[in-house]
Each structure stands twice: as structure tokens, then as C-alpha cells.
Design a protein around this motif. Structure first.
Motif, PDB file in Angstrom:
ATOM      1  N   SER A 270       0.827  -1.212   0.000  1.00 50.17           N
ATOM      2  CA  SER A 270       0.000   0.000   0.000  1.00 50.17           C
ATOM      3  C   SER A 270       0.859   1.259   0.000  1.00 50.17           C
ATOM      4  O   SER A 270       0.573   2.224  -0.731  1.00 50.17           O
ATOM      5  CB  SER A 270      -0.917  -0.018   1.228  1.00 50.17           C
ATOM      6  OG  SER A 270      -1.655   1.174   1.319  1.00 50.17           O
TER       7      SER A 270
ATOM      8  N   LEU B 117       2.732   1.729  -3.486  1.00 46.43           N
ATOM      9  CA  LEU B 117       1.860   2.202  -4.564  1.00 46.43           C
ATOM     10  C   LEU B 117       1.573   3.695  -4.462  1.00 46.43           C
ATOM     11  O   LEU B 117       1.192   4.328  -5.463  1.00 46.43           O
ATOM     12  CB  LEU B 117       0.545   1.421  -4.547  1.00 46.43           C
ATOM     13  CG  LEU B 117       0.658  -0.073  -4.906  1.00 46.43           C
ATOM     14  CD1 LEU B 117      -0.689  -0.756  -4.763  1.00 46.43           C
ATOM     15  CD2 LEU B 117       1.193  -0.244  -6.334  1.00 46.43           C
ATOM     16  N   LYS B 118       1.772   4.250  -3.278  1.00 46.35           N
ATOM     17  CA  LYS B 118       1.541   5.685  -3.091  1.00 46.35           C
ATOM     18  C   LYS B 118       2.782   6.533  -3.409  1.00 46.35           C
ATOM     19  O   LYS B 118       2.699   7.758  -3.396  1.00 46.35           O
ATOM     20  CB  LYS B 118       1.104   5.957  -1.647  1.00 46.35           C
ATOM     21  CG  LYS B 118      -0.255   5.360  -1.297  1.00 46.35           C
ATOM     22  CD  LYS B 118      -0.589   5.582   0.170  1.00 46.35           C
ATOM     23  CE  LYS B 118      -1.911   4.935   0.547  1.00 46.35           C
ATOM     24  NZ  LYS B 118      -2.212   5.094   2.002  1.00 46.35           N
TER      25      LYS B 118
ATOM     26  N   ASN C 274       8.168   6.263 -10.380  1.00 50.48           N
ATOM     27  CA  ASN C 274       8.314   4.861 -10.759  1.00 50.48           C
ATOM     28  C   ASN C 274       9.622   4.276 -10.249  1.00 50.48           C
ATOM     29  O   ASN C 274       9.690   3.103  -9.883  1.00 50.48           O
ATOM     30  CB  ASN C 274       8.250   4.716 -12.282  1.00 50.48           C
ATOM     31  CG  ASN C 274       6.855   4.954 -12.824  1.00 50.48           C
ATOM     32  OD1 ASN C 274       5.870   4.684 -12.126  1.00 50.48           O
ATOM     33  ND2 ASN C 274       6.764   5.463 -14.040  1.00 50.48           N
TER      34      ASN C 274
ATOM     35  N   ARG D  12       9.221   3.293  -6.623  1.00 55.15           N
ATOM     36  CA  ARG D  12       8.415   2.085  -6.491  1.00 55.15           C
ATOM     37  C   ARG D  12       9.211   0.845  -6.877  1.00 55.15           C
ATOM     38  O   ARG D  12       9.145  -0.187  -6.203  1.00 55.15           O
ATOM     39  CB  ARG D  12       7.153   2.195  -7.353  1.00 55.15           C
ATOM     40  CG  ARG D  12       6.090   3.132  -6.778  1.00 55.15           C
ATOM     41  CD  ARG D  12       4.761   2.935  -7.469  1.00 55.15           C
ATOM     42  NE  ARG D  12       4.807   3.360  -8.860  1.00 55.15           N
ATOM     43  CZ  ARG D  12       4.512   4.593  -9.283  1.00 55.15           C
ATOM     44  NH1 ARG D  12       4.148   5.512  -8.408  1.00 55.15           N
ATOM     45  NH2 ARG D  12       4.582   4.897 -10.559  1.00 55.15           N
TER      46      ARG D  12
END
Length: 326
Positions: free
Chosen positions: A238, A241-242, A246, A249
Motif C-alpha cells: 500500500s 503504490l503511493k 516509478n 516504487r
């Protein structure tokens, strides 16, 4: 109190005699006796695998000790995990290799009890240590500013020691209650090491209570840490994804992917073995599953942590360069 003493008879049959003492004289590990033509091939394969496990995990321990860039909590846990894997596989694999070499599978009652107890303790340690490693990743990704404070050296050491110690009384108790059962008909264990499911199949009388106790302990030791791992990674995913970029992430996912692969390899095979209903139909499948989490997973771990980790591959290059220069 009277106990049952088990004496070995011809044809590997057991005769139960009422005495003041209990304990079978010995068991026979059948291992891979059903495929005698492959004994020497299996001997070579398992010896090679054992050497690879020792070398691979030993290198991980070495580079996390000597490389300054790897002096972080994550690699402290990876180093301890590699040491655990060496201990874990050394409980079963050398004995199996020796049995394949000598073509004998006899094992004394005391050696069987010791092997099973150590195997269960180290298996429990692996479950808890994997949960600790997931918590480390949770703090690093979800609370990065507090990470150095929360995961200081003292806390990391306490978490590792707790992982090693917490399962000892439970698994010693499990070993005692299993090997205190009366055994009958045969002393042949249809496995390559002393483990709970094949030993329960040799027990006499009503063992329903023992099976329930084994199941409860398996749920506590296997399922509870796994739930903690899932909870940690649900928060981690979670949070990832916030992240706005890129690159961020991708980097965050890469630091977790190796651990997730190890978790699912170990928990997938172990949970099927210990939590599935008792059955005599799939003993060959049980052996294959046991091979997976006792031997193949420890062999894959160094590859997973090194090939998927730029810090580790960089440290390996530096170490290799130093060795060549010497």
C-alpha cells in the motif's frame, strides 16, 4: 507407572512387552530405498547440493561481515538467516547422504529424537525469522525516518535471539509427546529423516489427541508468523503504490521481492506437509515436498538474495577482486 518397551524382532517387526522402561531400540529410515538403481546418482546429487548450500550461504555470511555497505539491519538478518539455513540443512542432509552411501537406514532412538527435535526447532526459528525480516522491511519502507532508531543493533539482536529461542520449549515438548507414544507393527519410517507425520503413522492405539496437538502447534508456528508477514506486506505494498516516482516504487519492490520469494517457497511446501489431512496415499509426494523445504529452498536462498540484489552482487565483485589480487 508402566510404560511399553519396544524390542526389534526379525522382519523389522516390533513386539510390545510390558516393562518399567520404554523406547524402541532403533528405527529404519527407508529414504529412497524404493528406487535402488538411483542410489549412487542421488548420493552424488545430494552431496553436490550440500556443498553448494554450505558455500553459497557461507559466502553470504562472509560478505555481510566484511563489506561496510552491507552493515545494515536488513543484511544482519540475511546473514543470520544464511547461518540458520546451514544449521537447518545439516540436521538432515548429511545423514541422508551417509545412508545413500552405506545403503543402510538404521537410526537409534536417541539419534532419531535428537534429529527431529533440532529439525523442529530450526524450522520454527525459520518461520519466526522470516516474520522478523518482513517487519524490518515494513519499518524501512513505511517509517523510513524512524528506521535507524527503531531497528537499532540492540533491537535487531533481540529479535534474532527471540526467533531462535521462542520455539525451543514448544518443539522439545512436541518431540517428547510424539516419541513417548507406543510403536507397533513396524519400525520402518517411510521418510529420509525423523519427522512427525511418518512417525505418527507407526504409533499404536488412539492418537487423535496427539494429531490435534501437532496441528495446533503447526498452526501457531507456521500460520501466525505467516499472517504477520502478510500483514506487513499489505502495508508495504500500500505504501509503495503511493510513492510518486516509478523509480522509487521499483527500488522498494526490489528490496522486498527476494524475501517474498523465500517466504512463499518455504511456507508453501511446509504448510502443505504439516497442515494437510493425514493420508497414506501420497507418501511419495510428502517426500518431495520435504525435499523442497529442507534442501532446495536453502540452496536457492543465496541465489535469490545475490542475483536479485545489486548491493550483494557489488560486494561479491569486490570480494572476488580482493581474492584475485592476493
Amino acid at each position: 507407572m508402566q510404560f511399553k518397551h519396544v524390542n526389534l524382532q526379525r522382519g523389522n517387526k516390533l513386539k510390545i512387552i510390558e516393562t518399567n522402561l520404554t523406547l524402541p531400540m532403533e528405527f529404519v529410515l527407508l529414504g529412497f530405498s524404493d528406487i535402488p538403481k538411483l542410489h549412487w546418482f542421488l548420493f552424488g546429487i545430494f552431496l553436490f547440493i550440500y556443498i553448494i548450500i554450505l558455500l553459497g550461504n557461507g559466502i553470504i555470511i562472509l560478505i555481510t561481515r566484511v563489506e561496510p555497505t552491507l552493515q545494515t539491519p536488513m543484511y544482519f538478518f540475511i546473514s543470520n538467516f544464511s547461518f540458520l539455513e546451514i544449521c537447518y540443512v545439516s540436521v538432515t542432509l548429511p545423514r541422508m547422504i551417509m545412508d545413500l552411501f552405506t545403503l543402510k537406514g538404521s537410526i537409534s532412538f536417541f539419534a532419531c529424537a535428537t534429529q527431529m527435535c533440532l529439525f523442529l526447532i530450526l524450522g520454527a526459528t525459520e518461520c519466526f525469522l522470516l516474520a522478523v525480516m518482513s517487519y524490518d522491511r515494513y519499518v524501512a519502507i513505511c517509517n523510513p525516518l524512524h528506521y535507524p532508531l527503531v531497528m537499532n543493533h540492540k533491537v535487531c539482536t533481540q529479535l534474532v535471539l527471540g526467533s531462535w529461542v521462542i520455539g525451543i520449549p514448544i518443539q522439545v515438548g512436541q518431540t517428547y509427546q510424539i516419541l513417548s507414544l507406543p510403536f507397533c507393527e513396524s519400525n520402518q519410517i517411510n521418510h529420509f529423516f525423523c519427522d512427525i507425520p511418518p512417525l505418527l503413522k507407526l504409533a499404536c492405539g488412539n492418537i487423535f489427541t496427539n494429531e490435534i496437538v501437532v496441528f495446533i502447534f503447526a498452526v501457531l508456528i507456521v500460520t501466525v508468523p505467516f499472517i504477520l508477514i502478510l500483514a506487513s506486506y499489505s502495508r508495504i505494498i500500500s505504501t509503495i503504490l503511493k510513492l510518486p516516482s516509478n523509480t522509487g516504487r521499483t527500488k522498494a519492490f526490489s528490496t522486498c521481492s527476494s524475501h517474498l520469494i523465500v517466504v512463499f517457497l518455504f511456507y508453501g511446501s511446509a504448510s502443505i506437509t504439516y497442515l494437510k489431512p493425514k493420508s497414506n496415499k501420497y507418501e511419495g509426494t510428502d517426500k518431495l515436498l520435504s525435499l523442497f523445504y529442507t534442501i532446495l529452498t536453502p540452496m536457492f536462498n543465496p541465489l535469490i538474495y545475490s542475483l536479485r540484489n545489486k548491493d550483494v552482487t557489488g560486494a561479491l565483485r569486490k570480494l572476488f577482486t580482493r581474492l584475485v589480487a592476493v
